[in-house]
Design an enzyme around this catalytic site. Sequence first.
Site, mmCIF file in Angstrom:
data_model
loop_
_atom_site.group_PDB
_atom_site.id
_atom_site.type_symbol
_atom_site.label_atom_id
_atom_site.label_comp_id
_atom_site.label_asym_id
_atom_site.label_seq_id
_atom_site.Cartn_x
_atom_site.Cartn_y
_atom_site.Cartn_z
ATOM 1 N NE ARG A 80 38.769 75.147 -38.835
ATOM 2 C CZ ARG A 80 37.845 73.963 -37.981
ATOM 3 N NH1 ARG A 80 36.831 73.949 -37.989
ATOM 4 N NH2 ARG A 80 38.847 73.151 -37.713
ATOM 5 C CE LYS A 82 33.126 74.261 -46.460
ATOM 6 N NZ LYS A 82 31.774 73.375 -46.209
ATOM 7 N N GLY A 83 34.519 78.718 -41.552
ATOM 8 C CA GLY A 83 34.837 79.156 -40.063
ATOM 9 C C GLY A 83 33.981 78.809 -38.978
ATOM 10 N N GLY A 84 32.745 78.134 -39.193
ATOM 11 C CA GLY A 84 31.998 77.893 -38.143
ATOM 12 C C GLY A 84 31.116 78.781 -38.015
ATOM 13 C CB THR A 85 29.688 81.949 -39.750
ATOM 14 O OG1 THR A 85 29.410 81.237 -41.000
ATOM 15 C CG2 THR A 85 30.824 82.874 -39.700
ATOM 16 N NE ARG A 86 23.903 78.166 -41.742
ATOM 17 C CZ ARG A 86 22.581 78.959 -41.701
ATOM 18 N NH1 ARG A 86 21.826 78.837 -40.684
ATOM 19 N NH2 ARG A 86 22.607 79.977 -42.793
#
EC number: 2.8.2.-
Length: 157
Positions: free
Chosen positions: A149, A66-70
């Site tokens: 994050r 859920k760190g924004g990689t996608r």
Amino acid sequence: MAFLLVSAYLLLTHTQGAPVENEALLETLKSQVGFFSNKSEHYSAQVRPPGTNRRIPQTIIIGVRKGGTRALLEMLDIHPNIVVATTEVHFFDWDENYVKGIDWYRRLMPFSYENQITIEKTPGYFTSPQAPERIHDMNSSIKLVVAARSPGSPVVI
């Protein structure tokens, strides 16, 4: 988020766009391949656009869940000088994939022109003890982009 995208863009955009010598040929290719946007997943696995090859990534996105990689990968995939692998490969962190060898890994990459940047995203490399050494052994100059994050804060590279 804007800072993240601008930073990634500046980091990765050091090449020129894909060559286009004949616009009619390009349009024919687009219709044959089913290529209607820059989304890399629209390239057919069986069709190789002229002048392209499957290349080992020059950049790998890693990070936390859920760190924004996608989101980062999808934003970068909009740029014409960037092509992305459509799945998380788990080559460097899963032994059962790593033993298949570098040629297996290369076959999972999208076709790209010489002047395009190929990017793979597997967040699991961030927590894998063996992934850093394996990545370094493959290419010591590869760029790793870390997306992470903390709760309540924006994504940071």
